[in-house]
Design an enzyme around this catalytic site. Structure first.
Site, short mmCIF file in Angstrom:
data_model
loop_
_atom_site.label_atom_id
_atom_site.label_comp_id
_atom_site.label_asym_id
_atom_site.label_seq_id
_atom_site.Cartn_x
_atom_site.Cartn_y
_atom_site.Cartn_z
CE LYS A 151 72.59 40.01 15.27
NZ LYS A 151 71.63 39.19 16.03
C1 E4P Z 1 68.28 40.08 15.51
O1 E4P Z 1 69.28 39.71 14.96
C2 E4P Z 1 67.99 39.87 16.94
O2 E4P Z 1 68.57 38.65 17.33
C3 E4P Z 1 66.52 39.75 17.22
O3 E4P Z 1 65.73 39.97 16.08
C4 E4P Z 1 66.09 40.48 18.44
O4 E4P Z 1 64.71 40.29 18.59
P1 E4P Z 1 63.95 40.57 19.98
O5 E4P Z 1 63.66 42.02 20.07
O6 E4P Z 1 62.68 39.76 19.84
O7 E4P Z 1 64.84 40.06 21.07
#
Ligand code: E4P
Length: 218
Positions: free
Chosen positions: A83
């Site tokens: 990522k």
């Molecule tokens: C996606 O890969 C992120 O880890 C995640 O969806 C972030 O979500 P949040 O806005 O609830 O922290």
């Protein structure tokens, strides 16, 4: 439509895998910090627990170091998706890692323009964050609609739309209507999908009527 689970809690991942609904896992540095476990070891354990892609995020902000981190993460298991953030350096790293055959999830996408760049960089997944846009009073699902429409215009874009920052069932249904490929959601949001008060009420009535018959199937 695929469902990923957005958590670094191995017990939750194992439990939810048993539902047969989970096609992959996403993590981020905040979720890793919450787990309290060593990052590389935890990713290895998650990769063993699921068969689908497991997103593990780099923490460098310059492309060369992101690429080195990405290579190290990708070496953990075949199902690691590296990522990277949607920055100029992140997209340079995305291109290099993707060209070498590594799955890459470009995260922190907040605009359709950014999603176009992710596709051009060869991302396997792009992660638009709907909940965080909603939190600002903007329309997160409208962004998903835009990205779905744009990607549909270009069959050579192979990037899958991974809807992230999901807060509940309505986001999942809306993303499905738009034709998004994947939704990643926290364990509680996934559990909410199973629930409806009329299901509980109806089941109670069926069970009490059945009890009055005095019969048993087994
Ligand atoms: C996606 O890969 C992120 O880890 C995640 O969806 C972030 O979500 P949040 O806005 O609830 O922290």
């Amino acid at each position: 439509m695929k469902f990923f689970i957005d958590t670094a809690d191995l017990d939750e991942i194992t439990a939810l895998t048993e539902t047969g609904m989970i096609n992959g896992v996403t993590t981020n540095p905040s979720l890793i910090a919450k787990s309290g476990r060593p990052f590389l070891e935890l990713i290895a354990d998650i990769c063993q627990a699921v068969t689908g892609p497991v997103s593990a995020e780099v923490t460098a902000i310059d492309a060369p170091t992101m690429i080195n981190e990405g290579r190290k993460l990708a070496a953990i298991a075949e199902n690691v998706a590296v990522k990277v953030p949607l920055t100029e350096d992140g997209l340079i790293a995305c291109k290099t890692l993707s060209d070498a055959g590594t799955m890459v999830n470009v995260t922190l996408c907040f605009s359709a323009a950014q999603a176009i760049l992710a596709a051009k960089a060869g991302a396997t997944f792009v992660s638009p964050f709907v909940g965080r846009l909603d939190d600002l009073g903007q329309d997160g699902i409208a962004l998903i609609e835009d990205i779905c429409d744009i990607y549909a215009n270009f069959p050579n874009f192979t990037t899958e739309i991974l809807v992230a920052s999901v807060r509940g069932p309505q986001h999942v249904v809306d993303a499905a209507k738009m034709g998004a490929d994947i939704v990643t959601m926290p364990p509680d949001a996934l559990r909410q999908l199973f629930q409806h008060p009329l299901t509980d009420k109806g089941l109670q009535a069926f069970l009490s009527d059945w009890a009055r018959t005095g019969q048993s199937i087994l």
